[in-house]
Design a protein around this motif. Structure first.
Motif, PDB file in Angstrom:
ATOM      1  N   ARG B 319       1.189  -5.723  -0.281  1.00  0.00           N
ATOM      2  CA  ARG B 319       2.266  -5.286  -1.147  1.00  0.00           C
ATOM      3  C   ARG B 319       2.804  -6.427  -1.989  1.00  0.00           C
ATOM      4  NH1 ARG B 319       6.549  -1.304   1.731  1.00  0.00           N
ATOM      5  NH2 ARG B 319       5.037   0.373   1.809  1.00  0.00           N
ATOM      6  N   ARG B 322       0.552  -7.152  -4.836  1.00  0.00           N
ATOM      7  CA  ARG B 322       0.647  -6.099  -5.849  1.00  0.00           C
ATOM      8  C   ARG B 322       1.894  -6.296  -6.693  1.00  0.00           C
ATOM      9  NH1 ARG B 322      -1.928  -1.473  -5.355  1.00  0.00           N
ATOM     10  NH2 ARG B 322      -3.559  -2.989  -5.007  1.00  0.00           N
ATOM     11  N   TYR B 323       2.995  -6.694  -6.048  1.00  0.00           N
ATOM     12  CA  TYR B 323       4.246  -6.884  -6.783  1.00  0.00           C
ATOM     13  C   TYR B 323       4.167  -8.096  -7.701  1.00  0.00           C
ATOM     14  CZ  TYR B 323       6.194  -3.445  -3.591  1.00  0.00           C
ATOM     15  OH  TYR B 323       6.427  -2.296  -2.894  1.00  0.00           O
ATOM     16  N   TYR B 325       1.534  -9.031  -9.329  1.00  0.00           N
ATOM     17  CA  TYR B 325       0.865  -8.545 -10.536  1.00  0.00           C
ATOM     18  C   TYR B 325       1.788  -7.648 -11.353  1.00  0.00           C
ATOM     19  CZ  TYR B 325      -3.675 -10.304  -9.054  1.00  0.00           C
ATOM     20  OH  TYR B 325      -4.706 -11.119  -8.687  1.00  0.00           O
TER      21      TYR B 325
END
Lengths: 281, 456
Positions: B319, B322-323, B325
């Protein structure tokens, strides 16, 4: 102001042809606003706004620039808090204090500037902020499945691969992804802020078809639009704002383009009557 | 290491599909995403990949081509063609390690669209702390504790700078420029501590028991793995990695998700195995001069590769990654999605500095100690250059940890090759600068290509 009984409020919720549950939804609309006022410093943006947003119907909010459409939308989605007035969600009084509160109730907003991250792919965008994990790592398989199902159920079929980055999508496809993202979270009411602005003819048709599909699923939809062509193509109900007031809220069948424009530009009878009263006094 | 294998998609055919969609929308059946759009054959995959490169998303291809080009040129022009000698190649890996790790460090903040100019000196501070802590005559902490302490200090430094950048909304350029100066000073102070007159060293050979901790840090760079052990290790790694990759891809294929065809999965595993075997053949050949035999994989190689794997998993499978990016791509979208943007930014700066600390340790191990000769300014420029040459965008949102390793290898190769030619530092600076310019041009052009290609 005199919004007590102007006689223009529609009695029925969803007059459009496919109204799934006409009696229930018209009795208690999904969202009911009563006497909402909002001002920013000395500027009053909303004057005693009353508005019903029933399930299974598309309510289009129209009005000139500065009429208060965006403020009203942001009030519903929890970004602004009303200074006065009541909000009822499925008949219960509620206070929406943040966007999170709104999503908890089932209200999702698709913003004009989309709020998608260009560099992430469709699945990643649809799950942004609510990723599923397994043993600490992202559960890509399950997320991809769900995203695929949601897109298929909305018949968003033009994307080549849901693993393509959003930057490679057309405007209509991006808007479709943004809408699908809003729908995926069991939302009941979707607010769309100018979903067709800056789209071509074909892409606009795609997005409007998608909006209709949301209604057919029984969702409440509120769409803000400047484009009356789009409005009359999809609207079940039309609410016209003028200088912070709702000056008309009628089934689309009771309005035509000319009257709507009149409401938008002059505020219609309500405003004229009010002004005459003020002048007379 | 890997081919960039996302089922790349070119936007060229979009118009056609849009026209088709007018009718598609009216179809009654709830159609799935058309299967022909997801390439299932090897050929289809290759075509999709080519299309994606044409559309501007070229991934690691330019840097791989660049590496091959540099290798060929230096092999031809180096005296006696020593560039591809096994001894020189191992040397090249060791020289590149610091650039690689610094590049990986910088990628954390570049992905956010920020920059960290302090990595050189913050890393050196980390190295200096570790060296001082293992000095037998003063503290003589266990080596692992010294390293852990140094890395924690680095992480705290990064978190502090991240705090200033996120909470006070100061530009990262200025905050880390201040950090560059401050930690240059801090480094000099740390070096002067203790009875070493500014030049604390590591024990390099014939070390007594008390010097053990100091020697182990030196061995991070220079220690070698027994050839037999390294072959077994490679077999285990390829089996585990290939097995899990094969299992995952075939599971995704079975459930109809986007996945490469079996041939491609196989090719990737085979490629990793081949790279591993070549690496081991190079390292396990005798590179000693004269009677002394020197063989084995230097520890620094598995260290860098392990770091690469950990950071790739963190950035691409969690996670937090992903954050990172998402914040780099569209901070407003991330914020509206409920991402704590400030926390992600601060953490990224902390990770950047901690990784820089690892680079500082390797630097110190490589030099056998630290002195005020550390050129943190040059190191940070090489760090940014490594990341950008590898394919990471300066504008945020695009990049992988792998890019730092590949870009670091390019810089190391230039450094090494020009050294072999007997050319001094000035040419090395010029050559690296030109390569950097080429890399930034590729980045900018591909961005423009992606933007115009997509919206057309």
């Amino acid at each position: 102001m005199s919004n007590g009984d102007d006689g223009s409020r529609p009695a029925q919720g969803a007059p459009g042809p496919p109204s799934p549950a006409p009696t229930a939804s018209s009795a208690t609309p999904l969202l009911r606003l009563r006497g909402i006022e909002k001002h920013f410093g000395a500027v009053q943006a909303l004057y005693g706004v009353n508005l019903d947003l029933p399930a299974g119907a598309i309510t289009c909010l129209v009005g000139d620039n500065g009429a208060g459409k965006s403020v009203l939308t942001r009030t519903i989605s929890g970004i602004h808090q009303p200074d006065k007035g009541e909000v009822f969600w499925e008949g219960r009084p509620v206070h929406i204090r943040s966007p999170r509160d709104a999503s908890r109730l089932g209200i999702e907003t698709v913003y004009q500037d989309l709020a998608l991250a260009d560099n992430l792919d469709i699945v990643q965008n649809m799950f942004l902020g609510r990723e599923r994990t397994r043993r600490g790592l992202l559960d890509e398989d399950s997320m991809e499945h769900t995203a695929k199902e949601t897109l298929a159920s909305l018949r968003v079929t033009t994307v080549r691969s849901i693993r393509q980055p959003v930057v490679s999508l057309s405007g209509g496809q991006r808007q479709s992804v943004a809408v699908a993202k809003a729908v995926m979270w069991n939302s009941k009411l979707v607010l769309l802020d100018e979903p067709t602005a800056a789209l071509g003819v074909v892409q606009t048709a795609q997005v409007l078809a998608l909006v209709r599909r949301l209604r057919d699923r029984g969702l409440g939809v509120m769409m803000i639009s400047h484009n009356l062509n789009d409005v009359f193509e999809v609207a079940d109900r039309i609410a016209v704002m003028y200088l912070g007031r709702i000056v008309a809220e009628k089934p689309a069948s009771e309005l035509d383009r000319q009257t709507t424009v009149q409401y938008m530009t002059t505020g219609g009878e309500l405003y004229i009557a009010e002004r005459q009263a003020a002048l007379g006094a | 290491m890997t081919l960039d294998t996302d089922p790349g998609v070119a936007p060229q055919e979009e118009k056609l599909e849009m026209a088709a969609d007018l009718t598609a929308a009216k179809e009654v059946a709830a159609t799935d995403i058309p299967p022909e759009l997801v390439a299932q054959s090897f050929g289809g995959y290759l075509r999709a990949w080519m299309a994606r490169i044409r559309s501007g998303d070229s991934g690691v291809l330019p840097v791989l081509l660049g590496l091959i080009g540099i290798t060929i040129v230096f092999e031809i022009i180096s005296p006696n063609n020593v560039f591809l000698n096994t001894g020189n190649l191992v040397n090249l890996f060791q020289q590149s390690a610091v650039f690689m790790v610094l590049g990986m460090a910088e990628i954390f903040v570049l992905l956010l669209g920020e920059i960290d100019l302090s990595v050189g000196y913050v890393g050196a501070v980390g190295g200096a702390i570790a060296i001082q802590l293992v000095q037998p005559v003063t503290i003589n902490l266990p080596w692992w504790l010294a390293i852990a302490f140094a890395l924690v200090v680095c992480a705290l430094i990064g978190a502090g700078m991240g705090f200033l950048i996120t909470r006070l909304r100061l530009p990262s350029f200025v905050v880390t420029l201040a950090g560059y100066l401050i930690f240059n000073g801090v480094l000099l102070i740390i070096l002067l501590l203790g009875p070493f007159s500014g030049y604390p060293t590591l024990c390099t050979s014939s070390c007594s028991g008390a010097q053990n901790n100091s020697h182990i840090i030196y061995q991070l760079m220079w220690g070698t793995i027994d050839p037999t052990v390294s072959w077994i290790g490679l077999a285990v790694i390829v089996a585990l990695f290939g097995g899990s990759m094969w299992w995952r891809d075939s599971k995704r294929r079975r459930s109809g998700l986007v996945a490469p065809p079996p041939s491609l999965t196989f090719l990737k595993i085979a490629l990793i195995a081949v790279i591993g075997v070549v690496l081991l053949l190079i390292c396990n050949a005798n590179r000693g001069r004269g009677v002394v035999q020197v063989v084995g994989v230097p520890w620094v190689i598995p260290i860098v590769l392990a770091l690469l794997v950990v950071w790739m998993v963190l950035l691409e499978r969690t996670r937090f990654g992903r954050y990172v990016y998402a914040v780099g791509g569209n901070p407003e979208a991330a914020r509206r999605a409920g991402v704590n943007v400030n926390r992600v930014r601060t953490l990224a700066f902390a990770l950047c500095s901690a990784t820089a600390g690892i680079a500082g340790l390797l630097y110190a191990a490589n030099q056998g100690g630290l002195s005020n000769n550390v050129n943190g300014g040059q190191l940070v420029l090489y760090a940014v250059a490594a990341a950008v040459i590898g394919g990471t965008s300066l504008f945020g949102g695009r990049g992988r940890a792998l890019h730092g390793v590949l870009g670091g290898l390019v810089i190391g190769a230039i450094y090494n090759g020009l050294y072999l030619l007997g050319l001094a530092a000035q040419y090395q600076f010029i050559a690296t600068g030109i390569v950097l310019l080429v890399a930034v041009t590729v980045d900018a052009l591909s961005r423009r290509g992606a933007a115009t290609g997509a919206r057309a």
